[in-house]
Write a protein that holds these residues in place. Structure first.
Motif, mmCIF file in Angstrom:
data_model
loop_
_atom_site.group_PDB
_atom_site.id
_atom_site.type_symbol
_atom_site.label_atom_id
_atom_site.label_comp_id
_atom_site.label_asym_id
_atom_site.label_seq_id
_atom_site.Cartn_x
_atom_site.Cartn_y
_atom_site.Cartn_z
ATOM 1 N N LEU A 1 9.123 1.714 -16.054
ATOM 2 C CA LEU A 1 8.222 1.115 -15.074
ATOM 3 C C LEU A 1 9.000 0.334 -14.024
ATOM 4 C CD1 LEU A 1 5.296 0.448 -14.212
ATOM 5 C CD2 LEU A 1 5.424 -1.546 -15.719
ATOM 6 N N GLY A 2 10.012 -0.415 -14.460
ATOM 7 C CA GLY A 2 10.824 -1.164 -13.508
ATOM 8 C C GLY A 2 11.573 -0.267 -12.537
ATOM 9 N N ASP A 3 12.107 0.847 -13.020
ATOM 10 C CA ASP A 3 12.804 1.779 -12.137
ATOM 11 C C ASP A 3 11.850 2.395 -11.105
ATOM 12 O OD1 ASP A 3 15.184 1.296 -13.407
ATOM 13 O OD2 ASP A 3 15.033 3.021 -14.756
ATOM 14 N N ALA A 4 10.644 2.747 -11.555
ATOM 15 C CA ALA A 4 9.671 3.337 -10.632
ATOM 16 C C ALA A 4 9.240 2.332 -9.568
ATOM 17 C CB ALA A 4 8.461 3.846 -11.413
ATOM 18 N N VAL A 5 8.999 1.100 -9.971
ATOM 19 C CA VAL A 5 8.600 0.068 -9.009
ATOM 20 C C VAL A 5 9.734 -0.237 -8.038
ATOM 21 C CG1 VAL A 5 7.881 -2.334 -8.782
ATOM 22 C CG2 VAL A 5 6.907 -0.921 -10.577
ATOM 23 N N ARG B 1 1.698 6.392 -7.324
ATOM 24 C CA ARG B 1 0.673 7.295 -7.855
ATOM 25 C C ARG B 1 1.176 8.726 -7.975
ATOM 26 N NH1 ARG B 1 -4.581 6.370 -4.258
ATOM 27 N NH2 ARG B 1 -2.964 6.580 -2.659
ATOM 28 N N ARG B 2 2.193 9.075 -7.196
ATOM 29 C CA ARG B 2 2.747 10.426 -7.242
ATOM 30 C C ARG B 2 4.004 10.514 -8.103
ATOM 31 N NH1 ARG B 2 1.621 9.863 -1.588
ATOM 32 N NH2 ARG B 2 3.842 9.465 -1.236
ATOM 33 N N ASN B 3 4.393 9.400 -8.709
ATOM 34 C CA ASN B 3 5.615 9.369 -9.508
ATOM 35 C C ASN B 3 5.267 9.607 -10.972
ATOM 36 O OD1 ASN B 3 8.071 8.877 -10.726
ATOM 37 N ND2 ASN B 3 8.533 7.070 -9.506
ATOM 38 N N PRO B 4 5.704 10.704 -11.579
ATOM 39 C CA PRO B 4 5.366 10.968 -12.991
ATOM 40 C C PRO B 4 5.970 9.944 -13.948
ATOM 41 C CG PRO B 4 6.960 12.577 -12.179
ATOM 42 C CD PRO B 4 6.489 11.807 -10.995
ATOM 43 N N ARG C 1 0.824 -1.208 0.000
ATOM 44 C CA ARG C 1 0.000 0.000 0.000
ATOM 45 C C ARG C 1 0.855 1.253 0.000
ATOM 46 N NH1 ARG C 1 -4.724 0.092 4.339
ATOM 47 N NH2 ARG C 1 -5.177 -1.790 3.099
ATOM 48 N N GLU C 2 1.933 1.236 0.776
ATOM 49 C CA GLU C 2 2.840 2.383 0.772
ATOM 50 C C GLU C 2 3.509 2.557 -0.586
ATOM 51 O OE1 GLU C 2 3.367 4.662 2.999
ATOM 52 O OE2 GLU C 2 1.927 3.814 4.422
ATOM 53 N N ALA C 3 3.857 1.427 -1.223
ATOM 54 C CA ALA C 3 4.460 1.508 -2.558
ATOM 55 C C ALA C 3 3.488 2.085 -3.569
ATOM 56 C CB ALA C 3 4.936 0.126 -3.000
ATOM 57 N N THR D 1 3.224 3.778 -17.522
ATOM 58 C CA THR D 1 1.981 3.000 -17.520
ATOM 59 C C THR D 1 1.106 3.350 -18.713
ATOM 60 O OG1 THR D 1 2.042 2.879 -15.102
ATOM 61 C CG2 THR D 1 -0.053 2.405 -16.176
ATOM 62 N N LEU D 2 0.993 4.632 -19.018
ATOM 63 C CA LEU D 2 0.190 5.051 -20.172
ATOM 64 C C LEU D 2 0.776 4.505 -21.478
ATOM 65 C CD1 LEU D 2 -0.628 8.758 -19.205
ATOM 66 C CD2 LEU D 2 -2.131 6.768 -19.074
ATOM 67 N N LEU D 3 2.096 4.540 -21.606
ATOM 68 C CA LEU D 3 2.723 3.988 -22.801
ATOM 69 C C LEU D 3 2.492 2.483 -22.917
ATOM 70 C CD1 LEU D 3 6.152 5.892 -22.922
ATOM 71 C CD2 LEU D 3 4.259 6.103 -24.542
ATOM 72 N N ILE D 4 2.622 1.779 -21.804
ATOM 73 C CA ILE D 4 2.442 0.327 -21.836
ATOM 74 C C ILE D 4 0.993 -0.036 -22.153
ATOM 75 C CG2 ILE D 4 2.460 -1.739 -20.383
ATOM 76 C CD1 ILE D 4 4.912 -0.576 -18.991
ATOM 77 N N LEU D 5 0.046 0.691 -21.586
ATOM 78 C CA LEU D 5 -1.361 0.427 -21.893
ATOM 79 C C LEU D 5 -1.652 0.662 -23.372
ATOM 80 C CD1 LEU D 5 -3.163 1.974 -18.786
ATOM 81 C CD2 LEU D 5 -2.792 -0.436 -19.301
#
Length: 318
Positions: free
Chosen positions: A303-307, A50-53, A43-45, A59-63
């Motif tokens: 995405l991997g870096d953000a996660v 959600r605040r990480n641009p 949940r903290e992650a 995510t938008l690119l992958i979708l």
């Protein structure tokens, strides 16, 4: 204003003044909210993601890429396999925004339909990569002993083989080259990385207090591994699988470019780059599949870096 009390142990000129404990006002920030529900690592992650641009853009690119791969007919009504010499090297126009290649194939249609093979190969190889490597690594890390020794030695043998070189040698021996063969080939030589990461995470998690409590309650070792250890050790494996997905897409394109990947009948970005490599100096045909490939790989790496930053406790403290 509370009356200050002089400390009697201070030297002259170094006096310290403190207020009586009964007269110190407790601020709201010093109070512990006992009614708040406990939050988990996931949940903290998610709050941080959600605040990480970078996460939002990736995510938008992958979708969008997944939408193109699943429903390419929404973006073009042209047949990517239909080629005519009458349209060889024709410029863009008339419903063909990217023009035609040397064989008279619609470049835009092939770029759109090429996403399916690349994404299928990357996702399939990643799932096998996580399943094989994660399972073996979890067994080695949790049970230890002979299991750990055997799995670690076998993983070291496979880990010494470069992924691209091993895939080239194996794919040359296969007569049928489909998405499944490429997926199995990539997973067969990449699982040691997932196994090593899963083993380290499980070894760290198995010494936690909740594992000791589960043992004290009589929970079996296998059930403890499935319900308690794996969920808390899955973070590093998720991060490496997200980044590896982009690596698998690049490796598939590399194999197709070298002529040992997907067959020519399957539309893919690597095959189009290989077929039009001679036109790199005379036209921009390679720009379209190469750009689509680069954006796809970049989105998964972002995405991997953000996660990774969200699941890393040290990164959250900085």
């Amino acid at each position: 204003m509370p009356e200050l009390i002089k400390s009697q142990e201070s030297r002259p000129g170094q006096e310290h003044f403190v207020a009586p404990p009964d007269e110190v006002e407790v601020l709201a920030t010093d109070k512990l909210d006992e009614t708040a529900a406990p939050t988990s690592v996931w949940r903290e992650a998610w709050k941080q993601l959600r605040r990480n641009p970078i996460f939002i853009v990736a995510t938008l690119l992958i979708l969008f890429i997944l939408l193109v791969a699943v429903w390419p007919q929404l973006f073009t009504d042209q047949d990517p396999r239909y080629c005519s010499g009458d349209f060889s090297m024709h410029k863009p126009g008339g419903g063909h925004p990217f023009g035609f290649d040397k064989q008279g194939c619609d470049i835009y249609a092939r770029t759109v339909y090429g996403a399916r093979a690349s994404v299928e190969t990357g996702l399939g190889a990643t799932l096998l990569f996580v399943f094989i490597g994660g399972t073996l690594g979890a067994i080695a890390g949790y049970y230890g002993g002979l299991w750990d020794s055997v799995i670690s030695r076998v993983a070291e043998i496979f880990y010494a083989l470069p992924l691209t070189l091993a895939a080239i040698v194996l794919m040359q021996l296969l007569h049928t080259r489909t998405v499944w063969t490429v997926m199995l080939t990539l997973a067969s030589f990449s699982w040691p990385q997932a196994a090593r990461i899963a083993r380290g995470a499980v070894v760290e998690a198995r010494n936690s207090e909740y594992v000791t409590a589960a043992k004290a309650l009589g929970v079996s070792r296998f059930r403890t591994l499935i319900r308690h250890v794996l969920p808390n050790a899955a973070g590093p494996l998720i991060v490496v699988s997200t980044i590896s997905l982009g690596v698998f897409i690049v490796t598939e394109a590399t194999l197709s470019y070298l002529g040992v990947g997907l067959s020519r009948q399957i539309v893919s970005w690597g095959s189009d780059i290989s077929a039009n490599q001679k036109e790199i100096r005379t036209s921009g045909i390679l720009f379209y599949p190469a750009t689509a490939l680069a954006l796809t790989v970049l989105s998964f790496i972002m995405l991997g870096d953000a996660v990774r930053d969200a699941l890393d406790p040290k990164a959250r403290k900085r």
